[in-house]
Design an enzyme around this catalytic site. Sequence first.
Site, PDB file in Angstrom:
ATOM      1  N   LYS A  70       3.093   3.816  -2.278  1.00 12.36           N
ATOM      2  CA  LYS A  70       4.209   3.440  -2.084  1.00 12.36           C
ATOM      3  C   LYS A  70       4.395   2.309  -1.158  1.00 12.36           C
ATOM      4  O   LYS A  70       3.624   1.637  -0.333  1.00 12.36           O
ATOM      5  CB  LYS A  70       5.192   4.304  -1.866  1.00 12.36           C
ATOM      6  CG  LYS A  70       7.000   3.562  -1.632  1.00 12.36           C
ATOM      7  CD  LYS A  70       7.592   4.292  -1.389  1.00 12.36           C
ATOM      8  CE  LYS A  70       8.033   4.247   0.077  1.00 12.36           C
ATOM      9  NZ  LYS A  70       9.067   5.650   1.226  1.00 12.36           N
ATOM     10  N   ALA A 230      12.065   5.605  14.245  1.00  8.11           N
ATOM     11  CA  ALA A 230      11.198   4.778  14.306  1.00  8.11           C
ATOM     12  C   ALA A 230       9.939   5.307  13.231  1.00  8.11           C
ATOM     13  O   ALA A 230       9.492   5.944  13.357  1.00  8.11           O
ATOM     14  CB  ALA A 230      11.271   5.039  15.827  1.00  8.11           C
ATOM     15  N   ASP A 231       9.458   4.386  12.262  1.00 14.51           N
ATOM     16  CA  ASP A 231       8.300   4.098  11.483  1.00 14.51           C
ATOM     17  C   ASP A 231       7.716   2.817  11.486  1.00 14.51           C
ATOM     18  O   ASP A 231       7.423   2.960  10.713  1.00 14.51           O
ATOM     19  CB  ASP A 231       9.370   4.701   9.836  1.00 14.51           C
ATOM     20  CG  ASP A 231      10.110   3.233   9.557  1.00 14.51           C
ATOM     21  OD1 ASP A 231      10.570   2.642  10.401  1.00 14.51           O
ATOM     22  OD2 ASP A 231      10.394   3.589   8.568  1.00 14.51           O
TER      23      ASP A 231
END
Lengths: 330, 330
Positions: A70, A230-231
């Site tokens: 993705k 948070a990524d």
Amino acid sequence: MYPLRLLDRSHFEKLVGIPEAIEGVEQAYRLFSRGEAGVFPVIVHQFEPGRREMDLKAGHLAGAGVFGMKMLGWCAENPARNLPPLAGLIIVMDVDRQQPLGILDGTPVTFLRTGAAGAIGARTFARKDSRTALIVGAGNQGRAQLLGLSFAMPQLETILVADILESQSARFVEEQQALYPRFKLQAVPFSGLSRATEESDLIITCTRSREFFLKKEWVSPGTHINAIGADMPGKQELEPALVASAKVFADSATQVVAKGECQHAAKLGLVPAERITEIGTVLEGMKPGRLSAEEITLFDATGMAIQDLMVAAMALNRAEKKGIGTVVHF
Amino acid sequence: MYPLRLLDRSHFEKLVGIPEAIEGVEQAYRLFSRGEAGVFPVIVHQFEPGRREMDLKAGHLAGAGVFGMKMLGWCAENPARNLPPLAGLIIVMDVDRQQPLGILDGTPVTFLRTGAAGAIGARTFARKDSRTALIVGAGNQGRAQLLGLSFAMPQLETILVADILESQSARFVEEQQALYPRFKLQAVPFSGLSRATEESDLIITCTRSREFFLKKEWVSPGTHINAIGADMPGKQELEPALVASAKVFADSATQVVAKGECQHAAKLGLVPAERITEIGTVLEGMKPGRLSAEEITLFDATGMAIQDLMVAAMALNRAEKKGIGTVVHF
């Protein structure tokens, strides 16, 4: 020449809903724990930090016979241009023939699989007698999280909603209350977050914050927190001391230490990697989850390619059977 | 909603030929050297080594305002199933809006940009009085390399072709001679590679070999070698001593040490990274290329996402102007 199926948002929404997404994401977590799925290192590039960012997640699912990736881009200025802030694509490929099976709009899949991740985190770790949930972040992910909760946590009664922009939370409640008559939705001021936090059995953070806003002292014993926002390196929602005091679960231990909520506590030496338990091992019964009604549990979810791929593969499968989507020959 | 343009093989072939691909790839190499383009770590996964492999290359080109990725799968059994061995897709995204611009069949772009890489390597490093070239590997990449040479090295007279399967080289010569009447094509036995190598001014290796077949003692002073085949851990075409004795150029120094021909010599400590010069720095005049008619030069090309992206972006640009391709709204 091979057929390549394209599923846009409207196609996808006809094929997969939150119950199926939850099933797919749970399956992806389980396969990951059993070593039947893997993720490759996530690629993140901040063209202009906080304004233009991209990320690329790839992985494979031996169990499901698919692999892929993705790729999403995010631009803060897009809404002002009447464009979606987040856009991108998912490619699903077939392991046996090593050929593309289909391409999907990445945003509805991301919406649903992240809502599903929160739902699985809540269902697995929150106390069964949870009555009040707090969602911090009244954006699209807040909507996805509420959708997930509505399916996975029907015992909830009150949903508190906070956002740093108060007009956002008010609008969220007005719009979403109609969709979930079973729940009592209530906007709470961001400045009053400490009180809302104390009242909540379940807290979901899903903002784009780069500084923590949720303090350890505000969180009551027995609370479960889904840390969704948070990524990427630099993003942060929770006080590191709160993370350190919680029993920490993750989608992928490697990812959360690198770029999830745990990145900050890990850097401070407060959360050694061996203290992080992957959710798949709990779902598979290999490791325990919540052990008492007093523990604070935390599920740090950064999102894994295999979640997207599993949900996308389900959609492609159904699309083929139902003849949905645009088929081109490549 | 945004328009997304899909270009299949037939669309692409109408839009970009080898001259444009060479121009695009040269531009990508130059932008890379100037720090106006970058590549992310390549992801390689060998589902079954030598039978099922995938790779994913991503990067960005600030100069051209695009970023994106290419994902390819390769399956050795596919030809027996009447399927192409290599298949995959390229996604081109727009830096400003962070949205997908288009999707292309990855195989014709890979074919052309790899032919272009070889052409640029030969034009930049081979002696100008080169008359005889040897192509080892009479597959699709051999065809791409010959196409590149026909444009970039018109002074060549004889093209020797070798393949471990002799029927392949005979078929290659028969089929390709008609396309390039200016050259004298000649199949040579793989067992006679030492003699063919000695006669050649320019050697191009483009096989899937995992053991070296080109020995140092066979290569005459002044030869230029394009090492195209080795692009994954474990692949190898040249004797490490040959690599060590050559003046080494690369598309990306990081990539060739990790997974190009140089991986083996680097592991043996024979080629320190500081001895590898990136081709973009030579094209930009920042570093010298060949300095004498006696040097053996080597161009190790593993393929960079920015080559694919630049060629794909050129195709999308032209496609939009000419109204070519399939446009879907995502």
